[in-house]
Design an enzyme around this catalytic site. Structure first.
Site, PDB file in Angstrom:
ATOM      1  N   SER A 145     -23.096  68.822  29.716  1.00  0.00           N
ATOM      2  CA  SER A 145     -23.460  67.770  30.223  1.00  0.00           C
ATOM      3  C   SER A 145     -24.384  67.792  31.068  1.00  0.00           C
ATOM      4  CB  SER A 145     -22.131  67.128  31.031  1.00  0.00           C
ATOM      5  OG  SER A 145     -22.287  65.981  31.909  1.00  0.00           O
ATOM      6  N   TYR A 158     -15.984  68.306  37.612  1.00  0.00           N
ATOM      7  CA  TYR A 158     -16.609  68.145  36.535  1.00  0.00           C
ATOM      8  C   TYR A 158     -17.804  68.666  36.166  1.00  0.00           C
ATOM      9  CZ  TYR A 158     -18.118  65.859  32.108  1.00  0.00           C
ATOM     10  OH  TYR A 158     -18.509  65.295  30.896  1.00  0.00           O
TER      11      TYR A 158
END
Length: 254
Positions: A145, A158
């Site tokens: 990501s 995350y």
């Protein structure tokens, strides 16, 4: 279809019951891969397998929890028995963390690390071990990501785990190259999925989209090109790359 040469290849997509994982599975099946689709929700997997079959593709649903290493090993054995060793792994299963560092609950952080980091390690290791055992080449595609490539507040666990995935990709690539196994990662920006829809449809999400140079959120099909490139022999001299697909988001200011 023949350009990428993926017909008959055996692929595994984790986190395939929804979102980008389901889309990745359909994309690979559309190129002629036999696609094993893994996730916890058996009903979703059955529906996806039926949809793929309706389009002429082949999917093998494998209901499992990627944080259960033994279950992953059993799933890989089943795939191998039905179709052959997994040659393409899309390590996609992921979990969002929704808190900043100071207030992140211990239980949430542990769960995010288990899914986004430890399971990515385990699934890739088990797939790679089988490829080496069979003396077969392969391609591992980890889903990272852009939050792991720049510091963004609000989802600390995350972002931390996705940064780990990016570096793990490089380490895997270095060690597995001698075995003919390439490892690369896709680092998506913001795409509308079940994981992100609540945020992206909020006022904060709308404001974020305005800061992306392309002034919009990504569409799932805009990941197809890089997915198929990395899965296929068309990228045979690529390994250790972490490729952002983000509408230029990494170029913008915070």
């Amino acid at each position: 279809m023949s350009y990428f040469g993926l017909e008959g290849k055996v692929a595994l997509v984790t986190g395939a019951s929804s979102g980008l994982g389901a889309h990745f599975a359909e994309t690979l099946a559309g190129q002629g891969c036999v696609v094993a689709i893994a996730a916890r929700r058996a009903d979703r997997l059955a529906a996806l397998a039926a949809a793929i079959a309706k389009k002429g593709g082949t999917a093998i649903p494998i209901a499992l929890d990627v944080t259960d290493r033994a279950a992953v090993a059993e799933g890989l054995a089943r795939i191998e028995e039905e179709a052959g060793p997994v040659e393409i792994l899309v390590n996609n299963a992921g979990m969002a963390g929704r808190h900043p560092f100071l207030t992140a609950p211990e239980e949430e952080t542990a769960a995010v690390v288990a899914v986004n980091q430890t399971a990515v390690w385990d699934v890739a290791q088990l797939v790679a071990q089988r490829l080496v055992h069979h003396a077969k080449a392969g391609s591992i595609i980890n889903i990272a990501s852009i939050t792991g490539l720049r510091a963004v507040g609000g989802a600390a666990s995350y972002a931390m785990t996705k940064a780990a995935v990016a570096h793990l990709t490089r380490l895997q690539a270095l060690e597995l190259s001698r075995h003919g196994i390439r490892v690369n990662a896709i680092a998506p920006g913001y795409f509308l999925t079940e994981l992100t829809e609540d945020f992206l449809q909020s006022d904060a999400g709308t404001a974020l989209a305005k800061r992306i140079p392309m002034r919009r959120i990504g569409k799932a099909e805009e990941l197809d090109g890089v997915l198929l490139l990395l899965a296929s022999g068309r990228s045979s001299f690529m390994t250790g790359a972490v490729i952002p697909v983000d509408g230029g988001h990494l170029l913008s200011s915070l």
